[in-house]
Scaffold this motif. Structure first.
Motif, PDB file in Angstrom:
ATOM      1  N   PHE A   9       0.818  -1.216   0.000  1.00 21.26           N
ATOM      2  CA  PHE A   9       0.000   0.000   0.000  1.00 21.26           C
ATOM      3  C   PHE A   9       0.855   1.271   0.000  1.00 21.26           C
ATOM      4  O   PHE A   9       0.308   2.364   0.020  1.00 21.26           O
ATOM      5  CB  PHE A   9      -0.923   0.006   1.220  1.00 21.26           C
ATOM      6  N   MET A  10       2.166   1.110  -0.020  1.00 19.87           N
ATOM      7  CA  MET A  10       3.059   2.270  -0.076  1.00 19.87           C
ATOM      8  C   MET A  10       3.247   2.660  -1.537  1.00 19.87           C
ATOM      9  O   MET A  10       4.035   2.056  -2.264  1.00 19.87           O
ATOM     10  CB  MET A  10       4.396   1.948   0.585  1.00 19.87           C
ATOM     11  N   ALA A  11       2.514   3.679  -1.956  1.00 16.46           N
ATOM     12  CA  ALA A  11       2.442   4.016  -3.378  1.00 16.46           C
ATOM     13  C   ALA A  11       3.636   4.812  -3.872  1.00 16.46           C
ATOM     14  O   ALA A  11       3.940   4.792  -5.062  1.00 16.46           O
ATOM     15  CB  ALA A  11       1.156   4.804  -3.657  1.00 16.46           C
ATOM     16  N   LEU A  12       4.313   5.531  -3.003  1.00 12.23           N
ATOM     17  CA  LEU A  12       5.408   6.404  -3.428  1.00 12.23           C
ATOM     18  C   LEU A  12       6.655   5.574  -3.657  1.00 12.23           C
ATOM     19  O   LEU A  12       7.140   4.890  -2.755  1.00 12.23           O
ATOM     20  CB  LEU A  12       5.658   7.482  -2.376  1.00 12.23           C
ATOM     21  N   SER A  13       7.199   5.663  -4.873  1.00 10.10           N
ATOM     22  CA  SER A  13       8.325   4.814  -5.239  1.00 10.10           C
ATOM     23  C   SER A  13       9.644   5.568  -5.367  1.00 10.10           C
ATOM     24  O   SER A  13      10.707   4.970  -5.260  1.00 10.10           O
ATOM     25  CB  SER A  13       8.035   4.096  -6.570  1.00 10.10           C
ATOM     26  N   THR A  14       9.616   6.857  -5.600  1.00 10.68           N
ATOM     27  CA  THR A  14      10.842   7.628  -5.798  1.00 10.68           C
ATOM     28  C   THR A  14      11.059   8.586  -4.626  1.00 10.68           C
ATOM     29  O   THR A  14      10.124   8.950  -3.907  1.00 10.68           O
ATOM     30  CB  THR A  14      10.791   8.434  -7.106  1.00 10.68           C
ATOM     31  N   GLN A  15      12.300   9.014  -4.470  1.00  9.55           N
ATOM     32  CA  GLN A  15      12.639   9.942  -3.397  1.00  9.55           C
ATOM     33  C   GLN A  15      12.003  11.308  -3.622  1.00  9.55           C
ATOM     34  O   GLN A  15      11.603  11.982  -2.665  1.00  9.55           O
ATOM     35  CB  GLN A  15      14.168  10.082  -3.297  1.00  9.55           C
ATOM     36  N   ALA A  16      11.882  11.708  -4.882  1.00 10.84           N
ATOM     37  CA  ALA A  16      11.263  13.003  -5.194  1.00 10.84           C
ATOM     38  C   ALA A  16       9.800  13.028  -4.767  1.00 10.84           C
ATOM     39  O   ALA A  16       9.314  14.038  -4.236  1.00 10.84           O
ATOM     40  CB  ALA A  16      11.396  13.299  -6.685  1.00 10.84           C
ATOM     41  N   GLN A  17       9.085  11.923  -4.985  1.00  7.16           N
ATOM     42  CA  GLN A  17       7.684  11.856  -4.578  1.00  7.16           C
ATOM     43  C   GLN A  17       7.554  11.928  -3.056  1.00  7.16           C
ATOM     44  O   GLN A  17       6.663  12.618  -2.530  1.00  7.16           O
ATOM     45  CB  GLN A  17       7.052  10.571  -5.095  1.00  7.16           C
ATOM     46  N   LYS A  18       8.440  11.246  -2.354  1.00  5.95           N
ATOM     47  CA  LYS A  18       8.384  11.276  -0.891  1.00  5.95           C
ATOM     48  C   LYS A  18       8.698  12.666  -0.346  1.00  5.95           C
ATOM     49  O   LYS A  18       8.048  13.136   0.597  1.00  5.95           O
ATOM     50  CB  LYS A  18       9.366  10.246  -0.319  1.00  5.95           C
ATOM     51  N   ILE A  19       9.680  13.334  -0.951  1.00  6.25           N
ATOM     52  CA  ILE A  19      10.016  14.688  -0.508  1.00  6.25           C
ATOM     53  C   ILE A  19       8.856  15.643  -0.779  1.00  6.25           C
ATOM     54  O   ILE A  19       8.534  16.510   0.044  1.00  6.25           O
ATOM     55  CB  ILE A  19      11.306  15.173  -1.204  1.00  6.25           C
ATOM     56  N   SER A  20       8.208  15.470  -1.925  1.00  8.18           N
ATOM     57  CA  SER A  20       7.068  16.334  -2.258  1.00  8.18           C
ATOM     58  C   SER A  20       5.925  16.149  -1.266  1.00  8.18           C
ATOM     59  O   SER A  20       5.342  17.126  -0.784  1.00  8.18           O
ATOM     60  CB  SER A  20       6.582  16.030  -3.684  1.00  8.18           C
ATOM     61  N   ILE A  21       5.599  14.883  -0.968  1.00  9.63           N
ATOM     62  CA  ILE A  21       4.526  14.609  -0.013  1.00  9.63           C
ATOM     63  C   ILE A  21       4.886  15.146   1.368  1.00  9.63           C
ATOM     64  O   ILE A  21       4.055  15.768   2.054  1.00  9.63           O
ATOM     65  CB  ILE A  21       4.245  13.099   0.059  1.00  9.63           C
ATOM     66  N   ALA A  22       6.122  14.927   1.808  1.00 13.44           N
ATOM     67  CA  ALA A  22       6.552  15.403   3.125  1.00 13.44           C
ATOM     68  C   ALA A  22       6.493  16.929   3.199  1.00 13.44           C
ATOM     69  O   ALA A  22       6.077  17.497   4.212  1.00 13.44           O
ATOM     70  CB  ALA A  22       7.964  14.908   3.429  1.00 13.44           C
ATOM     71  N   THR A  23       6.882  17.604   2.106  1.00 14.54           N
ATOM     72  CA  THR A  23       6.839  19.074   2.078  1.00 14.54           C
ATOM     73  C   THR A  23       5.411  19.585   2.144  1.00 14.54           C
ATOM     74  O   THR A  23       5.099  20.509   2.906  1.00 14.54           O
ATOM     75  CB  THR A  23       7.525  19.598   0.808  1.00 14.54           C
ATOM     76  N   LEU A  24       4.519  18.991   1.344  1.00 15.68           N
ATOM     77  CA  LEU A  24       3.121  19.417   1.348  1.00 15.68           C
ATOM     78  C   LEU A  24       2.468  19.178   2.708  1.00 15.68           C
ATOM     79  O   LEU A  24       1.769  20.056   3.234  1.00 15.68           O
ATOM     80  CB  LEU A  24       2.347  18.668   0.259  1.00 15.68           C
ATOM     81  N   CYS A  25       2.702  18.001   3.280  1.00 11.11           N
ATOM     82  CA  CYS A  25       2.112  17.692   4.583  1.00 11.11           C
ATOM     83  C   CYS A  25       2.671  18.619   5.672  1.00 11.11           C
ATOM     84  O   CYS A  25       1.913  19.107   6.522  1.00 11.11           O
ATOM     85  CB  CYS A  25       2.381  16.237   4.955  1.00 11.11           C
ATOM     86  N   GLY A  26       3.974  18.853   5.628  1.00 14.15           N
ATOM     87  CA  GLY A  26       4.576  19.731   6.629  1.00 14.15           C
ATOM     88  C   GLY A  26       4.067  21.161   6.519  1.00 14.15           C
ATOM     89  O   GLY A  26       3.736  21.797   7.523  1.00 14.15           O
ATOM     90  N   LEU A  27       3.980  21.674   5.286  1.00 12.76           N
ATOM     91  CA  LEU A  27       3.524  23.044   5.077  1.00 12.76           C
ATOM     92  C   LEU A  27       2.047  23.205   5.430  1.00 12.76           C
ATOM     93  O   LEU A  27       1.672  24.076   6.239  1.00 12.76           O
ATOM     94  CB  LEU A  27       3.763  23.445   3.625  1.00 12.76           C
ATOM     95  N   PHE A  28       1.200  22.363   4.823  1.00 13.14           N
ATOM     96  CA  PHE A  28      -0.239  22.472   5.075  1.00 13.14           C
ATOM     97  C   PHE A  28      -0.571  22.176   6.540  1.00 13.14           C
ATOM     98  O   PHE A  28      -1.409  22.859   7.145  1.00 13.14           O
ATOM     99  CB  PHE A  28      -1.014  21.514   4.170  1.00 13.14           C
ATOM    100  N   GLY A  29       0.073  21.154   7.103  1.00 11.16           N
ATOM    101  CA  GLY A  29      -0.222  20.794   8.487  1.00 11.16           C
ATOM    102  C   GLY A  29       0.168  21.874   9.474  1.00 11.16           C
ATOM    103  O   GLY A  29      -0.590  22.195  10.390  1.00 11.16           O
ATOM    104  N   THR A  30       1.356  22.469   9.291  1.00 12.89           N
ATOM    105  CA  THR A  30       1.810  23.528  10.201  1.00 12.89           C
ATOM    106  C   THR A  30       0.902  24.748  10.123  1.00 12.89           C
ATOM    107  O   THR A  30       0.491  25.303  11.148  1.00 12.89           O
ATOM    108  CB  THR A  30       3.251  23.924   9.866  1.00 12.89           C
ATOM    109  N   LEU A  31       0.591  25.182   8.901  1.00 14.27           N
ATOM    110  CA  LEU A  31      -0.285  26.341   8.736  1.00 14.27           C
ATOM    111  C   LEU A  31      -1.686  26.061   9.270  1.00 14.27           C
ATOM    112  O   LEU A  31      -2.327  26.938   9.872  1.00 14.27           O
ATOM    113  CB  LEU A  31      -0.357  26.739   7.260  1.00 14.27           C
TER     114      LEU A  31
END
Length: 341
Positions: free
Chosen positions: A21-43
C-alpha cells in the motif's frame, strides 16, 4: 513478478503486505509529499489555533452557537492535521511498518473521526444559519448554547463510533472478506458504508445551504425594497447573510478538496487500482489538509467579528513589541543621566 501487484496477495492480513500500500516509489515523490504535509499541516494547526483563541478570548463570540460550531470545526481540523500528518508521513515517506494491525486501525480511526467531525460541524453550522435566517424571531429560543453543545457531543460520539468500527471487528482480517485496495485491513463494505455516511452529510449540507441562500436572497430583496426600515433587525439579517455566504465558500472549498479523494475511493470499490492511481490518491489526500488550512482564512476575511478581533490582537502585539523595543532605550537614557549626575 512482485507479489504486491496481485490483488489476492495484497488482500492478505499480514504485516508484510502493508508494503503493497506504499504508493510512493521515488525519493522526489516522498520529498514532495513530506513538504506538502509539513507546510499544510503547520499552517492548519497555527491558523485554527488562532481561530480558537480569538473565539474563546471574546466573551461575546464564545456564547454564540454559530461560533461554538466554528470552534468545533477548528478543533476537528487541528486534530485531523496532527493525526493525518504523523501517520501519513510515517507510513508513505518513512515506510514504517513496525506497528500492529490494531495501531494502524487506531490511527485511521482518529483521522476518520476528525474529518467526519469537521464535516458534521459544517452541517450544524448550516442548520444554525438556516434557523437564524428562516426563523429569526425564534432563533434564541430554538438554538441555545446548551442545545448546541448537546448536538456537538452527539455528533462527535457518532463520528468516533463509526470510525472505530474497523478496530472493533469490522475489518477484512476478522471477517475474512475482501480488503480495500487503498487501506490495509479495511473491509470493502465498511469503506462503502463510510463513503455513504460522508455523502449523506454532504447532501444534507448542500440541501440546507440551498435554503439558506434562497432565504438570504429573499432578505436582500426585501431590504432593498424597504430601504426606509433600517434598524437592528436588518443589521442582524445582513450579518446572517454575510455569515451564510462565508460558510457557502467553506463548503465549496470542502467539496473541491474532497471530491478527488472520494471519487478514487468509490472507484477502488468497483475496479482494480493501478500504481499510478495509488500515487494520485496519495497526493490528492493532501488536499484534505489544504481544505483545513483554507477554512480559517475564509473566516478571517469574511467574518467581521473574527476580523475585528484579529486586528485587535495584532494591534496589541505591535504595542507590546514597540514597548519592549523602547524600554532598553529608555533604560539606557536613564542610566546615562544618572552617570552625568
Amino acid at each position: 513478478m512482485n507479489i504486491c501487484k496481485t490483488h489476492e496477495n495484497a488482500s492478505k492480513c499480514s504485516a508484510n503486505t502493508m508494503e503493497c500500500f506504499m504508493a510512493l516509489s521515488t525519493q522526489a515523490q516522498k520529498i514532495s509529499i513530506a513538504t506538502l504535509c509539513g507546510l499544510f499541516g503547520t499552517l492548519c494547526i497555527f491558523e485554527n489555533s488562532l481561530v480558537l483563541y480569538l473565539i474563546f478570548s471574546s466573551p461575546g463570540m464564545r456564547r454564540k452557537p454559530s461560533y461554538i460550531f466554528i470552534s468545533s470545526l477548528a478543533l476537528a481540523d487541528i486534530l485531523a492535521s496532527i493525526i493525518f500528518v504523523c501517520s501519513f508521513v510515517n507510513f508513505h515517506v518513512f515506510n514504517e511498518t513496525g506497528f500492529s494491525k490494531e495501531m494502524y486501525l487506531l490511527q485511521l480511526g482518529g483521522v476518520n473521526t476528525s474529518f467526519s467531525a469537521s464535516l458534521s460541524s459544517l452541517l450544524l453550522t448550516a442548520l444554525d444559519r438556516y434557523i437564524s435566517i428562516s426563523r429569526p424571531s425564534e432563533y434564541k429560543i430554538l438554538m441555545t448554547r446548551k442545545r448546541a453543545w448537546i448536538a456537538l457531543g452527539v455528533l462527535w460520539v457518532a463520528c468516533a463510533t463509526i470510525a472505530s468500527l474497523p478496530l472493533l471487528g469490522w475489518n477484512c482480517c476478522t471477517l475474512n472478506s475482501a480488503c480495500s485496495e487503498l487501506f490495509p485491513f479495511v473491509d470493502n463494505k465498511y469503506l462503502s458504508s463510510w463513503i455513504c455516511f460522508i455523502m449523506v452529510l454532504l447532501g444534507c449540507i448542500i440541501y440546507a445551504y440551498t435554503h439558506v441562500l434562497w432565504r438570504a436572497h429573499q432578505h436582500v430583496a426585501y431590504m432593498e425594497k424597504h430601504q426606509v426600515q433600517v434598524g437592528r433587525q436588518n443589521t442582524r439579517m445582513r450579518m446572517d447573510v454575510m455569515l451564510a455566504k462565508t460558510l457557502v465558500m467553506v463548503l465549496t472549498v470542502l467539496v473541491l478538496c474532497w471530491s478527488p479523494v472520494l471519487a478514487l475511493m468509490i472507484y477502488s470499490i468497483f475496479a482494480r487500482l493501478s500504481n499510478h492511481l495509488r500515487k494520485v490518491f496519495a497526493f490528492c489526500s493532501t488536499l484534505c489538509l489544504l481544505n483545513s488550512m483554507v477554512n480559517p482564512i475564509i473566516y478571517a476575511l469574511r467574518s467581521k467579528e473574527l476580523y475585528s478581533s484579529l486586528r485587535m490582537v495584532f494591534s496589541r502585539f505591535r504595542r507590546q513589541l514597540k514597548a519592549s523595543e523602547e524600554s532598553p532605550e529608555a533604560e539606557s537614557t536613564h542610566k546615562s543621566s544618572m552617570i552625568e549626575t
